[in-house]
Design a protein around this motif. Structure first.
Motif, PDB file in Angstrom:
ATOM      1  N   THR A  24      23.882 -16.399  10.916  1.00  0.00           N
ATOM      2  CA  THR A  24      23.182 -17.687  10.855  1.00  0.00           C
ATOM      3  C   THR A  24      24.086 -18.751  11.480  1.00  0.00           C
ATOM      4  O   THR A  24      24.857 -19.399  10.780  1.00  0.00           O
ATOM      5  CB  THR A  24      22.839 -18.062   9.393  1.00  0.00           C
ATOM      6  N   PRO A  25      24.032 -18.904  12.801  1.00  0.00           N
ATOM      7  CA  PRO A  25      24.851 -19.936  13.444  1.00  0.00           C
ATOM      8  C   PRO A  25      24.136 -21.280  13.440  1.00  0.00           C
ATOM      9  O   PRO A  25      22.961 -21.383  13.081  1.00  0.00           O
ATOM     10  CB  PRO A  25      24.985 -19.412  14.871  1.00  0.00           C
ATOM     11  N   ARG A  26      24.846 -22.298  13.836  1.00  0.00           N
ATOM     12  CA  ARG A  26      24.262 -23.626  14.026  1.00  0.00           C
ATOM     13  C   ARG A  26      23.922 -23.734  15.508  1.00  0.00           C
ATOM     14  O   ARG A  26      24.801 -23.623  16.357  1.00  0.00           O
ATOM     15  CB  ARG A  26      25.238 -24.691  13.597  1.00  0.00           C
ATOM     16  N   ILE A  27      22.646 -23.913  15.824  1.00  0.00           N
ATOM     17  CA  ILE A  27      22.199 -24.085  17.205  1.00  0.00           C
ATOM     18  C   ILE A  27      21.533 -25.446  17.285  1.00  0.00           C
ATOM     19  O   ILE A  27      20.609 -25.732  16.538  1.00  0.00           O
ATOM     20  CB  ILE A  27      21.229 -22.968  17.642  1.00  0.00           C
ATOM     21  N   GLY A  28      22.017 -26.267  18.212  1.00  0.00           N
ATOM     22  CA  GLY A  28      21.555 -27.656  18.229  1.00  0.00           C
ATOM     23  C   GLY A  28      22.011 -28.298  16.932  1.00  0.00           C
ATOM     24  O   GLY A  28      23.180 -28.239  16.580  1.00  0.00           O
ATOM     25  N   ASP A  29      21.102 -28.853  16.183  1.00  0.00           N
ATOM     26  CA  ASP A  29      21.437 -29.491  14.910  1.00  0.00           C
ATOM     27  C   ASP A  29      20.930 -28.702  13.710  1.00  0.00           C
ATOM     28  O   ASP A  29      20.816 -29.245  12.618  1.00  0.00           O
ATOM     29  CB  ASP A  29      20.841 -30.908  14.855  1.00  0.00           C
ATOM     30  N   TYR A  30      20.602 -27.419  13.896  1.00  0.00           N
ATOM     31  CA  TYR A  30      19.991 -26.642  12.818  1.00  0.00           C
ATOM     32  C   TYR A  30      20.720 -25.323  12.577  1.00  0.00           C
ATOM     33  O   TYR A  30      21.225 -24.704  13.515  1.00  0.00           O
ATOM     34  CB  TYR A  30      18.516 -26.343  13.156  1.00  0.00           C
ATOM     35  N   ASP A  31      20.751 -24.898  11.325  1.00  0.00           N
ATOM     36  CA  ASP A  31      21.238 -23.569  10.974  1.00  0.00           C
ATOM     37  C   ASP A  31      20.102 -22.601  11.247  1.00  0.00           C
ATOM     38  O   ASP A  31      19.007 -22.752  10.697  1.00  0.00           O
ATOM     39  CB  ASP A  31      21.650 -23.507   9.503  1.00  0.00           C
ATOM     40  N   VAL A  32      20.336 -21.639  12.099  1.00  0.00           N
ATOM     41  CA  VAL A  32      19.290 -20.739  12.563  1.00  0.00           C
ATOM     42  C   VAL A  32      19.533 -19.337  12.007  1.00  0.00           C
ATOM     43  O   VAL A  32      20.573 -18.740  12.244  1.00  0.00           O
ATOM     44  CB  VAL A  32      19.234 -20.707  14.105  1.00  0.00           C
ATOM     45  N   LYS A  33      18.556 -18.825  11.280  1.00  0.00           N
ATOM     46  CA  LYS A  33      18.664 -17.497  10.675  1.00  0.00           C
ATOM     47  C   LYS A  33      18.187 -16.421  11.650  1.00  0.00           C
ATOM     48  O   LYS A  33      17.479 -16.701  12.597  1.00  0.00           O
ATOM     49  CB  LYS A  33      17.826 -17.432   9.399  1.00  0.00           C
ATOM     50  N   ARG A  34      18.586 -15.182  11.355  1.00  0.00           N
ATOM     51  CA  ARG A  34      18.147 -13.986  12.088  1.00  0.00           C
ATOM     52  C   ARG A  34      18.563 -14.000  13.557  1.00  0.00           C
ATOM     53  O   ARG A  34      17.787 -13.669  14.447  1.00  0.00           O
ATOM     54  CB  ARG A  34      16.634 -13.777  11.969  1.00  0.00           C
ATOM     55  N   VAL A  35      19.825 -14.350  13.822  1.00  0.00           N
ATOM     56  CA  VAL A  35      20.357 -14.288  15.177  1.00  0.00           C
ATOM     57  C   VAL A  35      21.208 -13.022  15.283  1.00  0.00           C
ATOM     58  O   VAL A  35      22.148 -12.839  14.529  1.00  0.00           O
ATOM     59  CB  VAL A  35      21.194 -15.540  15.513  1.00  0.00           C
ATOM     60  N   MET A  36      20.831 -12.147  16.198  1.00  0.00           N
ATOM     61  CA  MET A  36      21.551 -10.891  16.355  1.00  0.00           C
ATOM     62  C   MET A  36      22.696 -11.052  17.350  1.00  0.00           C
ATOM     63  O   MET A  36      22.530 -11.679  18.400  1.00  0.00           O
ATOM     64  CB  MET A  36      20.622  -9.783  16.852  1.00  0.00           C
ATOM     65  N   VAL A  37      23.856 -10.497  16.994  1.00  0.00           N
ATOM     66  CA  VAL A  37      25.005 -10.481  17.887  1.00  0.00           C
ATOM     67  C   VAL A  37      25.037  -9.123  18.562  1.00  0.00           C
ATOM     68  O   VAL A  37      25.038  -8.087  17.905  1.00  0.00           O
ATOM     69  CB  VAL A  37      26.318 -10.715  17.110  1.00  0.00           C
ATOM     70  N   ASP A  38      25.052  -9.137  19.884  1.00  0.00           N
ATOM     71  CA  ASP A  38      25.047  -7.895  20.647  1.00  0.00           C
ATOM     72  C   ASP A  38      26.076  -8.017  21.758  1.00  0.00           C
ATOM     73  O   ASP A  38      25.854  -8.738  22.734  1.00  0.00           O
ATOM     74  CB  ASP A  38      23.649  -7.652  21.216  1.00  0.00           C
TER      75      ASP A  38
END
Length: 134
Positions: free
Chosen positions: A45-59
């Motif tokens: 769950t990284p911060r993208i823009g100004d929001y905490d974004v869930k379900r981001v896969m690291v590949d």
């Protein structure tokens, strides 16, 4: 889906800027409930823009950062925000997908903030985005 702030009038927390790269490690205790080979996806769950974004896969095998419709809509992005990008991508079903465009956004997974070019696609994914490791 991006989480929107609870109240707009609250001050935003300051981001710490330090000169180190966080390292992700797992202990023997973390390994106790897994069965080799360890091929599960790393989802953060990284911060993208100004929001905490869930379900981001690291590949770490990907050559591109990809943003899917849930995140695109959740960040309230518009077509005018996109830069042209016309190279097709191949999805998990090995089908070609034509991108809607590309957008450069800040992403924060630790104390550092990096600008990342996300290729925006209009196709289904259980993830909101896929990012590679630097």
């Amino acid at each position: 889906m991006a989480q929107l702030p609870a109240e707009e009038s609250q001050p935003k927390p300051k981001r710490v800027k330090m000169k180190f790269h966080p390292i992700l490690i797992f202990s023997e205790e973390d390994k106790a409930r897994t069965t080799p080979p360890h091929d599960d996806a790393l989802v953060i769950t990284p911060r993208i823009g100004d929001y905490d974004v869930k379900r981001v896969m690291v590949d770490d095998g990907r050559g591109a950062e990809v943003m899917y419709p849930d995140l695109y809509k959740g960040l309230m992005l518009k077509s005018k925000d996109l830069m042209p990008y016309s190279s097709p991508l191949m999805n998990f079903d090995r089908k070609l997908v034509l991108p809607k465009g590309m957008i450069r956004l800040p992403i924060q997974t630790g104390p550092e903030i990096m600008k990342v070019n996300f290729i925006v696609v209009d196709t289904y994914s259980p993830y909101t985005a896929i990012v590679g490791r630097p």
